[in-house]
Design a protein around this motif. Structure first.
Motif, mmCIF file in Angstrom:
data_model
loop_
_atom_site.group_PDB
_atom_site.id
_atom_site.type_symbol
_atom_site.label_atom_id
_atom_site.label_comp_id
_atom_site.label_asym_id
_atom_site.label_seq_id
_atom_site.Cartn_x
_atom_site.Cartn_y
_atom_site.Cartn_z
ATOM 1 N N PRO A 55 0.810 -1.229 0.000
ATOM 2 C CA PRO A 55 0.000 0.000 0.000
ATOM 3 C C PRO A 55 0.841 1.276 0.000
ATOM 4 O O PRO A 55 0.380 2.312 -0.488
ATOM 5 C CB PRO A 55 -0.817 -0.112 1.298
ATOM 6 N N LEU A 56 2.060 1.197 0.536
ATOM 7 C CA LEU A 56 2.926 2.374 0.581
ATOM 8 C C LEU A 56 3.721 2.526 -0.710
ATOM 9 O O LEU A 56 4.062 3.645 -1.117
ATOM 10 C CB LEU A 56 3.898 2.287 1.765
ATOM 11 N N ILE A 57 4.003 1.390 -1.359
ATOM 12 C CA ILE A 57 4.857 1.405 -2.547
ATOM 13 C C ILE A 57 4.069 1.762 -3.804
ATOM 14 O O ILE A 57 4.524 2.577 -4.624
ATOM 15 C CB ILE A 57 5.535 0.027 -2.732
ATOM 16 N N GLN A 58 2.897 1.180 -3.961
ATOM 17 C CA GLN A 58 2.143 1.337 -5.194
ATOM 18 C C GLN A 58 1.509 2.727 -5.288
ATOM 19 O O GLN A 58 0.840 3.186 -4.361
ATOM 20 C CB GLN A 58 1.048 0.285 -5.288
ATOM 21 N N VAL A 59 1.755 3.405 -6.413
ATOM 22 C CA VAL A 59 1.146 4.711 -6.686
ATOM 23 C C VAL A 59 0.604 4.689 -8.113
ATOM 24 O O VAL A 59 0.964 3.825 -8.917
ATOM 25 C CB VAL A 59 2.169 5.856 -6.519
ATOM 26 N N ALA A 60 -0.245 5.630 -8.414
ATOM 27 C CA ALA A 60 -0.795 5.732 -9.773
ATOM 28 C C ALA A 60 0.259 6.311 -10.704
ATOM 29 O O ALA A 60 0.847 7.363 -10.429
ATOM 30 C CB ALA A 60 -2.037 6.621 -9.767
ATOM 31 N N ASP A 61 0.536 5.596 -11.787
ATOM 32 C CA ASP A 61 1.522 6.082 -12.750
ATOM 33 C C ASP A 61 0.929 7.246 -13.537
ATOM 34 O O ASP A 61 -0.283 7.369 -13.692
ATOM 35 C CB ASP A 61 1.914 4.947 -13.690
ATOM 36 N N GLY A 62 1.793 8.094 -14.015
ATOM 37 C CA GLY A 62 1.340 9.243 -14.788
ATOM 38 C C GLY A 62 2.483 9.856 -15.562
ATOM 39 O O GLY A 62 3.656 9.544 -15.316
ATOM 40 N N PRO A 63 2.179 10.745 -16.493
ATOM 41 C CA PRO A 63 3.233 11.324 -17.333
ATOM 42 C C PRO A 63 4.082 12.363 -16.613
ATOM 43 O O PRO A 63 5.243 12.569 -16.944
ATOM 44 C CB PRO A 63 2.447 11.964 -18.485
ATOM 45 N N GLY A 64 3.527 13.030 -15.628
ATOM 46 C CA GLY A 64 4.251 14.113 -14.977
ATOM 47 C C GLY A 64 5.033 13.641 -13.768
ATOM 48 O O GLY A 64 4.860 12.537 -13.258
ATOM 49 N N GLN A 65 5.923 14.530 -13.299
ATOM 50 C CA GLN A 65 6.717 14.246 -12.105
ATOM 51 C C GLN A 65 6.874 15.521 -11.299
ATOM 52 O O GLN A 65 7.178 16.587 -11.847
ATOM 53 C CB GLN A 65 8.098 13.700 -12.495
ATOM 54 N N ALA A 66 6.659 15.441 -10.005
ATOM 55 C CA ALA A 66 6.872 16.594 -9.131
ATOM 56 C C ALA A 66 8.366 16.894 -9.047
ATOM 57 O O ALA A 66 9.197 15.997 -9.252
ATOM 58 C CB ALA A 66 6.313 16.307 -7.743
ATOM 59 N N PRO A 67 8.769 18.124 -8.750
ATOM 60 C CA PRO A 67 10.196 18.440 -8.608
ATOM 61 C C PRO A 67 10.833 17.539 -7.552
ATOM 62 O O PRO A 67 10.309 17.408 -6.438
ATOM 63 C CB PRO A 67 10.185 19.902 -8.169
ATOM 64 N N PRO A 68 11.957 16.881 -7.868
ATOM 65 C CA PRO A 68 12.596 15.980 -6.899
ATOM 66 C C PRO A 68 12.888 16.634 -5.550
ATOM 67 O O PRO A 68 12.801 15.973 -4.511
ATOM 68 C CB PRO A 68 13.877 15.557 -7.613
ATOM 69 N N ASP A 69 13.229 17.923 -5.548
ATOM 70 C CA ASP A 69 13.510 18.574 -4.274
ATOM 71 C C ASP A 69 12.252 18.695 -3.414
ATOM 72 O O ASP A 69 12.343 18.788 -2.185
ATOM 73 C CB ASP A 69 14.134 19.950 -4.515
ATOM 74 N N ALA A 70 11.064 18.640 -4.067
ATOM 75 C CA ALA A 70 9.816 18.630 -3.307
ATOM 76 C C ALA A 70 9.635 17.291 -2.583
ATOM 77 O O ALA A 70 9.009 17.238 -1.529
ATOM 78 C CB ALA A 70 8.631 18.900 -4.241
ATOM 79 N N TRP A 71 10.190 16.209 -3.166
ATOM 80 C CA TRP A 71 10.152 14.927 -2.468
ATOM 81 C C TRP A 71 10.866 15.039 -1.121
ATOM 82 O O TRP A 71 10.369 14.554 -0.103
ATOM 83 C CB TRP A 71 10.856 13.835 -3.279
ATOM 84 N N LEU A 72 12.034 15.684 -1.157
ATOM 85 C CA LEU A 72 12.840 15.794 0.055
ATOM 86 C C LEU A 72 12.127 16.628 1.111
ATOM 87 O O LEU A 72 12.142 16.285 2.298
ATOM 88 C CB LEU A 72 14.198 16.421 -0.271
ATOM 89 N N ALA A 73 11.509 17.714 0.666
ATOM 90 C CA ALA A 73 10.799 18.579 1.614
ATOM 91 C C ALA A 73 9.636 17.829 2.267
ATOM 92 O O ALA A 73 9.427 17.914 3.485
ATOM 93 C CB ALA A 73 10.297 19.831 0.895
ATOM 94 N N ALA A 74 8.888 17.080 1.453
ATOM 95 C CA ALA A 74 7.758 16.323 1.994
ATOM 96 C C ALA A 74 8.238 15.240 2.954
ATOM 97 O O ALA A 74 7.657 15.030 4.032
ATOM 98 C CB ALA A 74 6.957 15.702 0.851
ATOM 99 N N ALA A 75 9.311 14.550 2.587
ATOM 100 C CA ALA A 75 9.834 13.472 3.433
ATOM 101 C C ALA A 75 10.399 14.017 4.735
ATOM 102 O O ALA A 75 10.190 13.433 5.807
ATOM 103 C CB ALA A 75 10.911 12.700 2.674
#
Length: 449
Positions: A55-75
């Motif tokens: 449940p934590l690994i699976q996400v909906a695939d899509g064409p776009g990608q959020a800025p990688p640095d936003a991943w770090l901020a969220a984490a």
């Protein structure tokens, strides 16, 4: 097929080797069974990980990608700490995993949807597989127990060597293809099952013991030091970069080859380091996913990007300047020394990855074989135990006298003790204990007149 001939009497050397085979089994089997169980589970690391954290690994695939640095901020927000590394997955329908180091010293794994930067879950760092890994190395119980792994591995080799000596026919009937009897109540069945299992999977267990040695706290560190100092390990740092530095606590790059563990490169002082910039460099260098991006805690260190591989020869690590995105070093398998290549190959085979599914099945057979050997050995001891055996005694085979007999035993174990010093120290302790036990037994016998 069975070799049939009249049984020969047991020699003194045979009984002496049998005695030490018994002691080696008593010493290592409980630990070896734990290592086999956790090792077998680790062979299915990916499957277990997917089943537990789907449940934590699976996400909906899509064409776009959020800025990688936003991943770090969220984490960092969800994990309440600083992002230390990011696992960029192979497919777009999988979450990125960010390790977060918290102020109290603990670590968390934060799962983030790469398309939306939404946190899908938080777990203890590494989750259930990190616990299994800690149990397998015994590091979960502290450094002292990790040292015990080295002793167990050394005694496992002694167990294998003495077992081969005991199995050798010498004109006796030995099972080669199947037990000589199907009656599980009879001793020959358990003896033959023990011998057959050791004959067919003993080599795998021996391989696992030898290739597991580099993980040990003492011998492994010495081995890696010798490999590096003799030029047989990691390549020298590129001329354009600073020399390799030893990583500080929690700075050791994750995902790199074992040869490059704890090795970091100095970069330019970065005022505005960026995960997006480093990932763009990795993609431009055609670094295949999945890969791990290691984020230095100080601005003067290069970012380390390591490809996650299954085969040793696919290893590749990039060292990227966080400010400019320039590649400071691109280290590949071809640049490793002979010692490092042997080391990396052994680890990949040990983990059941180097040769695909066949590799994994063979390693699994070795793990199952350890349990068969332990159970059949215990049953044989129970059936052979002396009558009236006291709880304080083990019921070991009797020790025959004679210097020649002792020489036969020491000829097997001393070379291994020289190669593995901790095993040698434990052997000395075992010899001293054996001498004390025999002296006490002799003193307890009634005097004859």
């Amino acid at each position: 097929m069975v070799t049939r001939s009249s049984p020969a009497p047991l020699s003194g050397a045979y009984r002496a080797v049998w005695r030490w085979h018994f002691y080696a089994g008593v010493l290592v089997m409980p630990f070896l069974m734990l290592l086999a169980l956790t090792g077998a589970l680790y062979l299915f690391k990916d499957e277990i990980d997917q089943a537990v954290y789907r449940p934590l690994i699976q996400v909906a695939d899509g064409p776009g990608q959020a800025p990688p640095d936003a991943w770090l901020a969220a984490a960092a927000g969800a994990g309440e700490g600083l992002a230390a590394n990011v696992l960029v997955p192979l497919r777009g329908d999988q979450a990125v995993r960010v390790r977060v180091d918290r102020p109290d010293g603990s670590q968390k794994t934060v799962f983030v949807d790469p398309h939306t930067a939404r946190v899908t879950g938080v777990t203890a760092y590494g989750g259930v597989m990190e616990t299994i890994k800690g149990l397998h190395s015994l590091s979960l119980f502290g450094r002292a127990m990790n040292i015990l792994v080295e002793i167990v591995a050394g005694w496992t080799i002694i167990l294998f060597a003495t077992g081969i000596y005991l199995w050798w026919p010498r004109g006796r009937a030995v099972a080669v293809l199947k037990p000589t009897t199907v009656d599980v109540q009879r001793l020959p069945f358990w003896r033959d099952l023990h011998a057959l299992t050791g004959f067919y999977v003993g080599g795998v267990v021996l391989f696992l013991a030898v290739t597991g040695m580099p993980w040990s706290a003492v011998w492994g560190d010495r081995f890696m030091t010798v490999v590096r100092e003799t030029g047989l390990g990691r390549p020298p740092a590129p001329a354009a970069a600073n020399p390799w530095s030893h990583a500080k606590h929690n700075e050791a790059p994750v995902g790199v080859s074992w040869t490059l563990q704890n090795a970091v490169l100095q970069g330019h002082a970065a005022d505005d380091p960026s995960l997006a910039r480093v990932m763009a460099t990795a993609e431009a260098q055609k670094l295949a996913r999945p890969y791990v991006v290691n984020i230095p805690s100080t601005s003067d260190l290069a970012w380390t990007v390591a490809r996650q591989t299954r085969k040793a020869e696919d290893a590749r690590s990039l060292y990227v300047d966080g400010q400019t995105g320039a590649v400071l070093a691109d280290v590949r398998w071809s640049q490793f020394g002979l010692g490092a290549k042997a080391f990396e190959w052994g680890i990949a085979v040990h983990q059941g990855m180097q040769y695909g599914q066949v590799n994994r099945i063979i390693m699994l057979a070795g793990c199952i074989g350890v349990w068969v050997l332990a159970i059949s050995g215990l049953v044989m001891w129970w059936k052979r135990r002396p009558p009236g055996l006291k709880p304080a005694r083990l019921g070991a085979p009797t020790a025959p006298p004679g210097a020649r007999v002792r020489t036969a035993v020491l000829g097997i174990v001393i070379p291994l003790s020289i190669l593995y010093p901790l095993t040698g120290l434990s052997l000395l302790a075992a010899l001293l204990l054996d001498w004390i036990v025999r002296r006490l037994a002799a003193a307890a016998r009634p005097a004859t007149f």
